[in-house]
Design a protein around this motif. Structure first.
Motif, mmCIF file in Angstrom:
data_model
loop_
_atom_site.group_PDB
_atom_site.id
_atom_site.type_symbol
_atom_site.label_atom_id
_atom_site.label_comp_id
_atom_site.label_asym_id
_atom_site.label_seq_id
_atom_site.Cartn_x
_atom_site.Cartn_y
_atom_site.Cartn_z
ATOM 1 N N LEU A 147 0.837 -1.206 0.000
ATOM 2 C CA LEU A 147 0.000 0.000 0.000
ATOM 3 C C LEU A 147 0.869 1.251 0.000
ATOM 4 O O LEU A 147 0.677 2.161 -0.820
ATOM 5 C CB LEU A 147 -0.911 0.005 1.221
ATOM 6 C CG LEU A 147 -1.773 1.270 1.404
ATOM 7 C CD1 LEU A 147 -2.820 1.368 0.296
ATOM 8 C CD2 LEU A 147 -2.445 1.265 2.773
ATOM 9 N N THR A 148 1.833 1.319 0.912
ATOM 10 C CA THR A 148 2.570 2.563 1.110
ATOM 11 C C THR A 148 3.593 2.848 0.015
ATOM 12 O O THR A 148 3.816 4.012 -0.333
ATOM 13 C CB THR A 148 3.292 2.550 2.469
ATOM 14 O OG1 THR A 148 4.173 1.408 2.528
ATOM 15 C CG2 THR A 148 2.287 2.466 3.615
ATOM 16 N N ARG A 151 1.926 4.270 -3.146
ATOM 17 C CA ARG A 151 1.496 5.636 -2.853
ATOM 18 C C ARG A 151 2.643 6.619 -3.028
ATOM 19 O O ARG A 151 2.450 7.750 -3.453
ATOM 20 C CB ARG A 151 0.986 5.723 -1.406
ATOM 21 C CG ARG A 151 -0.446 5.268 -1.194
ATOM 22 C CD ARG A 151 -0.792 5.433 0.264
ATOM 23 N NE ARG A 151 -2.167 5.075 0.551
ATOM 24 C CZ ARG A 151 -2.671 4.969 1.769
ATOM 25 N NH1 ARG A 151 -1.888 5.187 2.813
ATOM 26 N NH2 ARG A 151 -3.932 4.639 1.953
ATOM 27 N N ARG A 152 3.822 6.182 -2.683
ATOM 28 C CA ARG A 152 5.011 7.032 -2.760
ATOM 29 C C ARG A 152 5.511 7.195 -4.188
ATOM 30 O O ARG A 152 5.804 8.300 -4.629
ATOM 31 C CB ARG A 152 6.128 6.417 -1.920
ATOM 32 C CG ARG A 152 6.177 6.883 -0.497
ATOM 33 C CD ARG A 152 7.093 8.072 -0.424
ATOM 34 N NE ARG A 152 7.239 8.570 0.931
ATOM 35 C CZ ARG A 152 8.074 9.532 1.253
ATOM 36 N NH1 ARG A 152 8.824 10.092 0.332
ATOM 37 N NH2 ARG A 152 8.162 9.961 2.478
ATOM 38 N N GLU A 215 -3.948 10.278 2.791
ATOM 39 C CA GLU A 215 -3.688 8.843 2.869
ATOM 40 C C GLU A 215 -4.923 8.007 2.558
ATOM 41 O O GLU A 215 -4.796 6.860 2.117
ATOM 42 C CB GLU A 215 -3.172 8.496 4.270
ATOM 43 C CG GLU A 215 -1.779 9.045 4.538
ATOM 44 C CD GLU A 215 -1.435 9.079 6.009
ATOM 45 O OE1 GLU A 215 -2.268 8.600 6.814
ATOM 46 O OE2 GLU A 215 -0.348 9.577 6.351
ATOM 47 N N PRO A 217 -7.825 8.753 0.283
ATOM 48 C CA PRO A 217 -8.508 9.659 -0.652
ATOM 49 C C PRO A 217 -10.004 9.357 -0.756
ATOM 50 O O PRO A 217 -10.437 8.215 -0.651
ATOM 51 C CB PRO A 217 -7.803 9.383 -1.986
ATOM 52 C CG PRO A 217 -6.498 8.762 -1.625
ATOM 53 C CD PRO A 217 -6.748 7.990 -0.378
#
Length: 259
Positions: A147-148, A151-152, A215, A217
């Motif tokens: 997930l993270t 996103r980055r 984080e 949306p």
């Protein structure tokens, strides 16, 4: 008595620092590291003077990631218990009311990068080496990285990083958005503390509300406008806006540290 595997200090006003202290293991993260980090975070959560946090490691190394020997020989119940322990810490970091900056010096690998991605900012050195060894070990990424990381850096880049495994140097990490700043190797911790100090000066409630919406949306514009109205109604009637407004009128820098 064994040395603590997490060292805690306060390198700047309103800033705490947690350092992984396993230099002989390149600061690999085992159960004791996670347990002591969770306890330190709980203690800091009750300290109104601390507004930002720096995560790092001793001896110029962030962390080699998960402690491999501690993973071997687990049955399914043990593997699930290990993941539950990791996920408790993940949630604690992600939900912390503190701004979090990670000083990724030397080596940052595997779960340690997952740890850093749960915070707000990442500082790396020019010679930092970031690795994603999961697939090479027959594992999937953990610590929330599926997930993270996208996103980055976006989904295609995340897939390339995870399949390739690295290493990624500091300049490349900054170029693709994995890091927020690249600096000289000897300045990583200094810059992380400086960035944490800057974040500590921001209005805590407004920053947390902004980050929460970034984080998670909204699905539609209507949903986002409704959330925006809720947040702004709280902000406009709160102490932080009052301080910001008074500072604007007085042409001074706002001081949110006492709120």
């Amino acid at each position: 008595m064994a040395d603590p595997v997490i060292l805690v200090d306060r390198p700047a006003a309103h800033v705490a620092r947690l350092l992984i202290n396993r230099p002989d293991k390149r600061n690999a993260i085992d159960h004791a590291v996670r347990q002591q980090m969770a306890a330190a975070l709980s203690a800091l959560a009750g300290d109104p003077d601390i507004r930002a946090l720096v995560l790092g490691g001793v001896a110029g190394v962030f962390s080699a990631g998960g402690d491999l020997p501690s993973m071997k020989g687990l049955d399914e119940a043990g593997a699930r218990a290990r993941m539950a322990h990791i996920h408790g810490l993940c949630r604690q970091i992600a939900e912390a009311s503190l701004a979090i900056v990670s000083a990724v010096e030397g080596i940052g690998a595997g779960g340690a990068i997952g740890l850093a991605l749960l915070g707000d900012e990442i500082v790396v050195g020019e010679g930092t080496r970031i690795l994603f060894p999961f697939l090479r070990l027959g594992l999937t990424p953990d610590w929330g990285q599926l997930l993270t990381l996208p996103r980055r850096v976006g989904l295609p880049a995340a897939r390339r990083l995870l399949i390739g495994g690295g290493p990624v140097d500091g300049a490349e990490a900054f170029r693709i958005g994995l890091a927020d700043e690249v600096t000289a190797d000897g300045q990583v911790m200094t810059r992380a503390i400086e960035r944490a100090s800057a974040l500590a000066q921001l209005p805590r409630d407004a920053l947390l509300r902004m980050n929460r919406r970034l984080e998670m949306p909204s699905a539609t514009l209507s949903d986002e406008l409704a959330r925006e109205a809720d947040d702004q109604a709280r902000c406009l009637t709160g102490a932080e806006f009052n301080e910001g407004y008074e500072a604007f009128l007085a042409r001074r820098t706002p001081d949110f540290s006492h709120l």
